[in-house]
Write an enzyme that holds these catalytic residues in place. Structure first.
Site, PDB file in Angstrom:
ATOM      1  N   SER A  12       0.834  -1.217   0.000  1.00 33.19           N
ATOM      2  CA  SER A  12       0.000   0.000   0.000  1.00 33.19           C
ATOM      3  C   SER A  12       0.864   1.261   0.000  1.00 33.19           C
ATOM      4  CB  SER A  12      -0.985   0.002   1.175  1.00 33.19           C
ATOM      5  OG  SER A  12      -0.318   0.155   2.398  1.00 33.19           O
ATOM      6  N   ILE A  91      16.535  -8.347   5.501  1.00 29.99           N
ATOM      7  CA  ILE A  91      17.697  -7.597   5.979  1.00 29.99           C
ATOM      8  C   ILE A  91      18.700  -7.569   4.831  1.00 29.99           C
ATOM      9  CG2 ILE A  91      19.628  -7.626   7.615  1.00 29.99           C
ATOM     10  CD1 ILE A  91      17.690  -9.051   9.573  1.00 29.99           C
ATOM     11  N   LEU A  92      19.232  -6.402   4.544  1.00 26.10           N
ATOM     12  CA  LEU A  92      20.187  -6.268   3.435  1.00 26.10           C
ATOM     13  C   LEU A  92      21.609  -6.273   3.984  1.00 26.10           C
ATOM     14  CD1 LEU A  92      18.073  -3.590   1.605  1.00 26.10           C
ATOM     15  CD2 LEU A  92      18.660  -5.839   0.648  1.00 26.10           C
ATOM     16  N   HIS A 108       8.996   2.786   8.500  1.00 27.05           N
ATOM     17  CA  HIS A 108       8.792   1.859   9.615  1.00 27.05           C
ATOM     18  C   HIS A 108       7.613   2.366  10.453  1.00 27.05           C
ATOM     19  CE1 HIS A 108       9.884  -1.233  12.454  1.00 27.05           C
ATOM     20  NE2 HIS A 108       9.753  -0.350  13.425  1.00 27.05           N
ATOM     21  N   VAL A 143      19.152  -3.133  11.495  1.00 24.33           N
ATOM     22  CA  VAL A 143      17.714  -3.206  11.177  1.00 24.33           C
ATOM     23  C   VAL A 143      16.995  -1.945  11.686  1.00 24.33           C
ATOM     24  CG1 VAL A 143      15.572  -4.473  11.632  1.00 24.33           C
ATOM     25  CG2 VAL A 143      17.710  -5.712  11.298  1.00 24.33           C
ATOM     26  N   ASP A 144      16.262  -1.289  10.782  1.00 22.47           N
ATOM     27  CA  ASP A 144      15.503  -0.073  11.110  1.00 22.47           C
ATOM     28  C   ASP A 144      16.380   1.020  11.735  1.00 22.47           C
ATOM     29  OD1 ASP A 144      13.137  -1.246  10.126  1.00 22.47           O
ATOM     30  OD2 ASP A 144      12.815  -2.272  12.026  1.00 22.47           O
ATOM     31  N   GLU A 173       1.537   6.745   7.383  1.00 21.65           N
ATOM     32  CA  GLU A 173       2.640   6.323   6.498  1.00 21.65           C
ATOM     33  C   GLU A 173       2.366   6.796   5.078  1.00 21.65           C
ATOM     34  OE1 GLU A 173       3.982   2.201   6.813  1.00 21.65           O
ATOM     35  OE2 GLU A 173       2.888   2.012   8.689  1.00 21.65           O
TER      36      GLU A 173
HETATM   37  C1  GAR Z   1       4.104  -0.917   6.654  1.00 19.84           C
HETATM   38  O1  GAR Z   1       3.409  -0.687   7.844  1.00 19.84           O
HETATM   39  C2  GAR Z   1       5.580  -0.615   6.835  1.00 19.84           C
HETATM   40  O2  GAR Z   1       5.823   0.458   7.681  1.00 19.84           O
HETATM   41  C3  GAR Z   1       6.074  -1.893   7.458  1.00 19.84           C
HETATM   42  O3  GAR Z   1       5.409  -2.905   6.744  1.00 19.84           O
HETATM   43  C4  GAR Z   1       4.124  -2.419   6.328  1.00 19.84           C
HETATM   44  C5  GAR Z   1       3.989  -2.660   4.851  1.00 19.84           C
HETATM   45  O4  GAR Z   1       2.703  -2.313   4.406  1.00 19.84           O
HETATM   46  N1  GAR Z   1       7.499  -2.011   7.372  1.00 19.84           N
HETATM   47  C6  GAR Z   1       8.271  -2.469   8.336  1.00 19.84           C
HETATM   48  O5  GAR Z   1       7.850  -2.910   9.379  1.00 19.84           O
HETATM   49  C7  GAR Z   1       9.773  -2.427   8.049  1.00 19.84           C
HETATM   50  N2  GAR Z   1      10.521  -2.585   9.230  1.00 19.84           N
HETATM   51  P1  GAR Z   1       2.451  -2.092   2.873  1.00 19.84           P
HETATM   52  O6  GAR Z   1       3.013  -3.329   2.166  1.00 19.84           O
HETATM   53  O7  GAR Z   1       0.966  -2.018   2.736  1.00 19.84           O
HETATM   54  O8  GAR Z   1       3.144  -0.844   2.448  1.00 19.84           O
END
Ligand code: GAR
Length: 215
Positions: A12, A91-92, A108, A143-144, A173
Site C-alpha cells: 500500500s 535484511i540487506l 517503519h 535493522v531499522d 505512512e
Molecule cells: C508498513 O506498515 C511498513 O511500515 C512496514 O510494513 C508495512 C507494509 O505495508 N514495514 C516495516 O515494518 C519495516 N521494518 P504495505 O506493504 O501495505 O506498504
C-alpha cells in the site's frame, strides 16, 4: 530520479508512492517494483500501472550476499538512482547498504528509534505508551537504523488494539512517505555524515503535513 520500490507483500505504501510520482512529484518516476516474494499482492498494482516488476526469491540463495548481488544487478540494469523500501521484509547485507549509501530510504511503523523490528503495534500496545507513529529514514546496516528524515506521531488511545493502531499508523505512512521521497527528488535536503540538513522548503513541506492533519 529513477526510483525502485522494494516490497514483500501488500504494497500500500508503494501504491501511494506511485500515485504521487504520477501527480505531484514529477521529479521522481517509479521505474521498477521489486519483490523477494512472487505472491506479493502489490505486484499486480505495479503491473496494472505499467511499471516494470521483478521477483527474485531469496530462498534460492544460500547466502544473503548472493541474493543482494542479484538485486543490485537488477537495479543497475534498470538505471535506478534511488530505492524506497516499502514493507520489504529482508535484511540487506552491509555491502548492499554501502553501495546504495544515502540512496535508500525505508518506512517503519513506529517512532524510531523506539520499537524497531517486527510486531511493532503489538509491542506498542503492550508497552502502554500513549504515543506512536511512523518514521522514514535512510537505510544503514542495522535493522531499522539510520538518520531520520521525517516522522508523524499519533496518540495511542486506551482502547486501541493492534489492528486499530496499525490502521491509524498506516494512514500516516501513506502521507509521510511520498513527502519524504519528494524531499530527495527535489533536492531539498542534504546529508552531511549522518546529519540531515533541511532546506526551508523541506521544513515547510514537513510542517504542512501537521497542518493537513490539524496538529
Ligand atoms: C508498513 O506498515 C511498513 O511500515 C512496514 O510494513 C508495512 C507494509 O505495508 N514495514 C516495516 O515494518 C519495516 N521494518 P504495505 O506493504 O501495505 O506498504
Amino acid at each position: 530520479m529513477k526510483v525502485a520500490i522494494l516490497i514483500s507483500g501488500r504494497g500500500s505504501n508503494m501504491e501511494r508512492l506511485v500515485e504521487s510520482c504520477k501527480t505531484n512529484n514529477k521529479s521522481a518516476s517509479v521505474e521498477l517494483v521489486f519483490s523477494n516474494n512472487a505472491e506479493a499482492s502489490g505486484l499486480s498494482f505495479a503491473k496494472n500501472n505499467g511499471i516494470e516488476t521483478s521477483v527474485i526469491d531469496h530462498r534460492i540463495y544460500e547466502k544473503r550476499e548472493d541474493f543482494d548481488h542479484e538485486l543490485d544487478k537488477k537495479l543497475r540494469e534498470n538505471n535506478i538512482d534511488f530505492i524506497c523500501n516499502a514493507g520489504f521484509m529482508r535484511i540487506l547485507s552491509e555491502d548492499f547498504v554501502n553501495n546504495w549509501f544515502n540512496k535508500q530510504i525505508n518506512i517503519h511503523p513506529s517512532l524510531l528509534p523506539d520499537f524497531k523490528g517486527l510486531d511493532v503495534h503489538k509491542r506498542v500496545i503492550e508497552s502502554k505508551t500513549n504515543i506512536s507513529g511512523c518514521t522514514v529514514h535512510l537505510v544503514r546496516a542495522g535493522v531499522d537504523e539510520g538518520p531520520i528524515i521525517g516522522q508523524i506521531s499519533t496518540k495511542v488511545e486506551t482502547n486501541d488494539n493492534e489492528e486499530i493502531l496499525s490502521i491509524k499508523v498506516l494512514k500516516l505512512e501513506h502521507i509521510l512517505y511520498p513527502v519524504c521521497l519528494k524531499l530527495f527528488s527535489d533536492n531539498l535536503i542534504q546529508i552531511n555524515e549522518d546529519k540531515i540538513i533541511y532546506s526551508k522548503e523541506a521544513i515547510d513541506q514537513l510542517d504542512e503535513i501537521n497542518a493537513r492533519l490539524g496538529k
